[in-house]
Structures are given as structure tokens and as C-alpha cells.
Design a protein around this motif. Structure first.
Motif, PDB file in Angstrom:
ATOM      1  N   LEU A  47     111.135  73.183   8.907  1.00  0.00           N
ATOM      2  CA  LEU A  47     111.889  71.927   8.834  1.00  0.00           C
ATOM      3  C   LEU A  47     112.579  71.614  10.157  1.00  0.00           C
ATOM      4  N   VAL A  48     113.050  72.642  10.847  1.00  0.00           N
ATOM      5  CA  VAL A  48     113.648  72.435  12.172  1.00  0.00           C
ATOM      6  C   VAL A  48     112.612  71.855  13.122  1.00  0.00           C
ATOM      7  N   ASP A  49     111.407  72.430  13.105  1.00  0.00           N
ATOM      8  CA  ASP A  49     110.336  71.905  13.959  1.00  0.00           C
ATOM      9  C   ASP A  49     110.003  70.461  13.598  1.00  0.00           C
ATOM     10  N   THR A  50     109.965  70.166  12.316  1.00  0.00           N
ATOM     11  CA  THR A  50     109.675  68.796  11.868  1.00  0.00           C
ATOM     12  C   THR A  50     110.767  67.836  12.325  1.00  0.00           C
ATOM     13  N   ALA A  51     112.032  68.274  12.172  1.00  0.00           N
ATOM     14  CA  ALA A  51     113.149  67.424  12.594  1.00  0.00           C
ATOM     15  C   ALA A  51     113.107  67.170  14.097  1.00  0.00           C
ATOM     16  N   ARG A  52     112.721  68.196  14.861  1.00  0.00           N
ATOM     17  CA  ARG A  52     112.617  68.015  16.311  1.00  0.00           C
ATOM     18  C   ARG A  52     111.523  67.007  16.654  1.00  0.00           C
ATOM     19  N   ASP A  53     110.414  67.064  15.922  1.00  0.00           N
ATOM     20  CA  ASP A  53     109.334  66.097  16.155  1.00  0.00           C
ATOM     21  C   ASP A  53     109.820  64.677  15.901  1.00  0.00           C
ATOM     22  N   TYR A  54     110.571  64.497  14.816  1.00  0.00           N
ATOM     23  CA  TYR A  54     111.104  63.166  14.520  1.00  0.00           C
ATOM     24  C   TYR A  54     112.105  62.727  15.589  1.00  0.00           C
ATOM     25  N   ALA A  55     112.906  63.662  16.058  1.00  0.00           N
ATOM     26  CA  ALA A  55     113.894  63.322  17.088  1.00  0.00           C
ATOM     27  C   ALA A  55     113.205  62.870  18.368  1.00  0.00           C
ATOM     28  N   ARG A  56     112.097  63.556  18.719  1.00  0.00           N
ATOM     29  CA  ARG A  56     111.370  63.154  19.927  1.00  0.00           C
ATOM     30  C   ARG A  56     110.741  61.772  19.751  1.00  0.00           C
ATOM     31  N   ALA A  57     110.392  61.426  18.516  1.00  0.00           N
ATOM     32  CA  ALA A  57     109.764  60.121  18.249  1.00  0.00           C
ATOM     33  C   ALA A  57     110.763  58.978  18.299  1.00  0.00           C
ATOM     34  N   ALA A  58     112.070  59.297  18.467  1.00  0.00           N
ATOM     35  CA  ALA A  58     113.081  58.248  18.523  1.00  0.00           C
ATOM     36  C   ALA A  58     112.961  57.404  19.785  1.00  0.00           C
ATOM     37  N   ALA A  59     112.308  57.918  20.794  1.00  0.00           N
ATOM     38  CA  ALA A  59     112.084  57.179  22.046  1.00  0.00           C
ATOM     39  C   ALA A  59     110.610  57.301  22.418  1.00  0.00           C
ATOM     40  N   SER A  60     110.149  56.360  23.224  1.00  0.00           N
ATOM     41  CA  SER A  60     108.743  56.368  23.618  1.00  0.00           C
ATOM     42  C   SER A  60     108.460  57.545  24.548  1.00  0.00           C
ATOM     43  N   ASP A  61     107.183  57.904  24.650  1.00  0.00           N
ATOM     44  CA  ASP A  61     106.792  59.008  25.528  1.00  0.00           C
ATOM     45  C   ASP A  61     107.187  58.733  26.969  1.00  0.00           C
ATOM     46  N   ASN A  62     107.000  57.489  27.424  1.00  0.00           N
ATOM     47  CA  ASN A  62     107.351  57.140  28.799  1.00  0.00           C
ATOM     48  C   ASN A  62     108.850  57.286  29.043  1.00  0.00           C
ATOM     49  N   THR A  63     109.655  56.871  28.054  1.00  0.00           N
ATOM     50  CA  THR A  63     111.109  57.011  28.183  1.00  0.00           C
ATOM     51  C   THR A  63     111.509  58.474  28.231  1.00  0.00           C
ATOM     52  N   LEU A  64     110.915  59.274  27.358  1.00  0.00           N
ATOM     53  CA  LEU A  64     111.237  60.704  27.335  1.00  0.00           C
ATOM     54  C   LEU A  64     110.837  61.391  28.642  1.00  0.00           C
ATOM     55  N   LYS A  65     109.688  61.008  29.194  1.00  0.00           N
ATOM     56  CA  LYS A  65     109.255  61.577  30.469  1.00  0.00           C
ATOM     57  C   LYS A  65     110.229  61.203  31.583  1.00  0.00           C
ATOM     58  N   ALA A  66     110.667  59.938  31.576  1.00  0.00           N
ATOM     59  CA  ALA A  66     111.621  59.491  32.602  1.00  0.00           C
ATOM     60  C   ALA A  66     112.939  60.236  32.474  1.00  0.00           C
ATOM     61  N   TYR A  67     113.441  60.399  31.245  1.00  0.00           N
ATOM     62  CA  TYR A  67     114.699  61.112  31.032  1.00  0.00           C
ATOM     63  C   TYR A  67     114.571  62.581  31.433  1.00  0.00           C
ATOM     64  N   ALA A  68     113.408  63.177  31.175  1.00  0.00           N
ATOM     65  CA  ALA A  68     113.194  64.575  31.566  1.00  0.00           C
ATOM     66  C   ALA A  68     113.220  64.708  33.086  1.00  0.00           C
ATOM     67  N   LYS A  69     112.611  63.772  33.794  1.00  0.00           N
ATOM     68  CA  LYS A  69     112.641  63.794  35.251  1.00  0.00           C
ATOM     69  C   LYS A  69     114.058  63.587  35.780  1.00  0.00           C
ATOM     70  N   ASP A  70     114.808  62.687  35.131  1.00  0.00           N
ATOM     71  CA  ASP A  70     116.196  62.458  35.539  1.00  0.00           C
ATOM     72  C   ASP A  70     117.006  63.743  35.437  1.00  0.00           C
ATOM     73  N   TRP A  71     116.839  64.430  34.315  1.00  0.00           N
ATOM     74  CA  TRP A  71     117.590  65.672  34.111  1.00  0.00           C
ATOM     75  C   TRP A  71     117.151  66.748  35.097  1.00  0.00           C
TER      76      TRP A  71
END
Length: 365
Positions: A47-71
Motif C-alpha cells: 500500500l505504501v508503494d501504491t500510495a507513492r505511485d499515486y503521489a507521483r501522478a499528482a504532477a506530470s512527468d515533465n514537472t517531476l523531472k524539472a523539480y528533480a533537477k532543481d533539487w
């Protein structure tokens, strides 16, 4: 980014430490874990893994990639300066923003828009790690306000592709399989005011593929696209054109028919000889490259050097073109583009409303 000197003095040990830190950061960024007082189990771990998948889906892949680069960029900067990125320090973040804007680093100064986006990326990353970043803190807010006052420039907008432009662009395309596909992409993207990611994410039916961003339904009077866009689910109606040569719905049907596509992604690659459709979905970069290539081939803005012409147009030119060319009530354009506010729609209407209301004459001059 570290300078060439800094890069050259790093050791394998340093690289390994950085890799470990990046791995730790990734684990922390998942943000969703079991409470310390709850014992783990196979069911709960899943369930933790499932919740993490849903959390990642809260933003688009491009947005997540940009935020990862920012960090990643910020944490490297902190290590070079001998500081820790956690917990958030408004003072250090203020210095980081100043460094980005001043151009004192090995790379050139960043634009105000990019700095603002970097700050949003940091705020998002801190939130995922259970921290709150107060952007109104004086160490951050006053520095950012000064950067905007000193370095802000008028926004650089991509040129709209107008009606006569899109007609010239599709006229440059051949009538082989690849040409049919690209014609459908341009006409559908223009008539629907679609983002390039929305175009390539379409499936033939609902739930055809897990990564689908929407699907199509074709009716007698046009096509209905159901899209999972940035602002949520929305429907886009695309009516039939006045003639088959420039009708987006006819172009779409021609592509699907000759490519023999009745399931899965609508827009896919083709074989080298251009005679067979492949299974793999097109990347959204194909749309940008297609627009730039056909702009050149059609001779649009031939008064400018080639590099300037290429810089002038992008995937967003299709959306801006529809907004600027469609002589209808603004609310219909707003609905088609999926904008939450009329003000956002007006930003896309590059030339349509210029001087339509003459306040000079209205004021008696």
C-alpha cells in the motif's frame, strides 16, 4: 553547476558519496512511509508503494523531472558552499537565488522566470520531505523582489501560427503514411488548441493503454477529444472543416485508416520506408520538430534569418494561433484551450484584440 576546476578535483570517493546522497534524497522525496508506531507487513508495504505511485501522478512527468533537477542543482550548490540543504534555511536560499541571478557562477545568469521556477521546485521538494518553505520570509522575498525589479524583462512569447500559416505548412507535406500522420497532428493540434503533450498522449479508445492522456470519438459533425490535461479532465470539440484538404477530422480518419490503427496510441512512429505504422507512441518533441520544419519549408517569416525563425515558433504556436485566429466569443476560446481564467486566454491572443477598442477616440481625441 560546479566549475571545471571543481569537476577535475573530484575523486571516485566524492562521486560515490554524491551518488549515495542523491539516492538518499530520492528515498526521502517519496515522502510516504509507515508511521513509526505501526509494524510493517507485506500488505502495508504494498500500500505504501501504491500510495507513492499515486503521489507521483499528482504532477506530470515533465514537472517531476524539472523539480528533480532543481533539487539536484540546489543540493550540489549547498555542498560546494559547505552547507546542508536540510532543513530549509531562508538565508541560504536567498543567497542561492542571488547567485543564480548575478551570473557569478561558471554558467551565465538565469532569467527571472527560471529563477522563480527553481524556487517553486525547491518549495515542492521541501514539502515532499515534510518541511515548509516560507517564500514570504524576508530573506527570500526581498531578494526575489530585487531580482525581479533589476532583471525582469517583458515576456518572450512564441509567435502564433495563423490560419494562412497552417494551410501553407500542411501543403508542404507529402501524401505518404508519414505525411498523413503529420498532417493530422498539425491540423488537430491547431483546431483543438492542443498542447503537444496532449496530441501525442491520445489513444483511440478509453483505457487502451496505462499511459493514455485521453481518447477520441468521431461523429458525423466532428470529433470529441477527452483529455486529462494540466487543469484536469476536459472535452475538446473539433468540428469538421469546410473542405477535406484542410479538415482536421478528415485528416485524422485518413491517418487511422491507412495506418490501420484501431487500438492504442493514435500517433505512432513509422517504418524507415514510411509504409508501415509502428507500435511505439510518438514523443512530444516530434510535434515541436514538425512545426519548425514545416515553418521553414512553407517560407513563413522568410524575412528573418533561419535561426530567428526557428526560435520564433514552437509547440505553443498552435495554441496561440487558434486563440489569435478564431473570431468567436472569448469564452469559447477559453473553454477550448482549457484555461481557468479569461486573463490567461488573452495572453494567447497575440494579435486578435489589438486596437479593437480605441480608448483614444472614446476619450474624445
Amino acid at each position: 553547476m560546479p566549475s571545471e576546476t571543481e569537476k577535475s578535483t573530484s575523486t571516485p570517493s566524492d562521486d560515490l558519496d554524491e551518488a549515495r546522497i542523491d539516492e538518499r534524497d530520492q528515498e526521502e522525496s517519496d515522502g510516504i512511509i509507515l508511521p513509526s508506531h505501526v509494524a510493517g507487513s507485506g500488505t502495508l508495504d504494498r500500500l505504501v508503494d501504491t500510495a507513492r505511485d499515486y503521489a507521483r501522478a499528482a504532477a506530470s512527468d515533465n514537472t517531476l523531472k524539472a523539480y528533480a533537477k532543481d533539487w539536484g542543482h540546489f543540493t550540489r550548490w549547498c555542498r560546494i558552499k559547505g552547507a546542508e540543504p536540510l532543513p530549509p534555511s531562508p538565508e541560504m536560499i536567498g543567497l542561492y537565488l542571488a547567485d543564480l541571478a548575478s551570473g557569478s557562477r561558471p554558467s551565465s545568469a538565469l532569467s527571472v522566470a527560471t529563477i522563480d521556477r527553481r524556487l517553486s521546485g525547491l518549495a515542492w521538494n521541501y514539502a515532499q520531505r515534510g518541511f515548509s518553505l516560507d517564500r514570504k520570509n524576508r530573506h527570500i522575498a526581498t531578494v526575489l523582489a530585487g531580482i525581479k525589479r533589476k532583471h525582469a524583462r517583458p515576456p518572450v512569447q512564441k509567435a502564433p501560427i495563423l490560419a494562412e500559416d497552417i494551410l501553407a505548412m500542411v501543403a508542404t507535406l507529402p501524401f505518404d503514411l508519414r505525411g498523413l500522420r503529420d498532417r493530422a497532428i498539425l491540423l488537430l493540434g491547431y483546431a483543438g488548441g492542443l498542447r503537444r503533450s496532449e496530441i501525442v498522449s491520445l489513444d483511440v479508445h478509453k483505457d487502451d493503454t496505462p499511459e493514455s492522456g485521453g481518447w477520441i470519438e468521431i461523429f458525423e459533425n466532428g470529433a470529441l477529444l477527452t483529455l486529462n490535461a494540466k487543469t484536469g479532465w476536459r472535452e475538446v470539440e473539433i468540428g469538421r472543416g469546410s473542405k477535406d484538404q484542410t479538415c482536421p477530422v478528415h485528416a485524422l480518419q485518413q491517418w487511422l485508416h491507412f495506418a490501420k490503427i484501431d487500438f492504442g496510441p493514435v500517433f505512432v512512429g513509422t517504418s524507415r520506408d514510411g509504409k508501415r505504422a509502428l507500435d511505439k507512441r510518438l514523443n512530444d518533441k516530434h510535434v515541436a520538430r514538425l512545426i519548425k520544419r514545416t515553418v521553414l519549408d512553407a517560407g513563413i517569416r522568410s524575412d528573418l534569418p533561419e535561426k530567428e525563425r526557428l526560435d520564433l515558433f514552437s509547440g505553443h504556436s498552435l495554441r496561440a494561433g487558434l486563440a489569435s485566429s478564431a473570431e468567436v466569443d472569448e469564452r469559447y476560446v477559453q473553454k477550448q484551450l482549457g484555461h481557468a481564467s479569461a486573463e490567461m486566454t488573452r495572453r494567447y491572443q497575440r494579435r486578435r484584440d489589438r486596437f479593437r477598442v480605441n480608448l483614444t477616440q472614446a476619450a474624445g481625441l
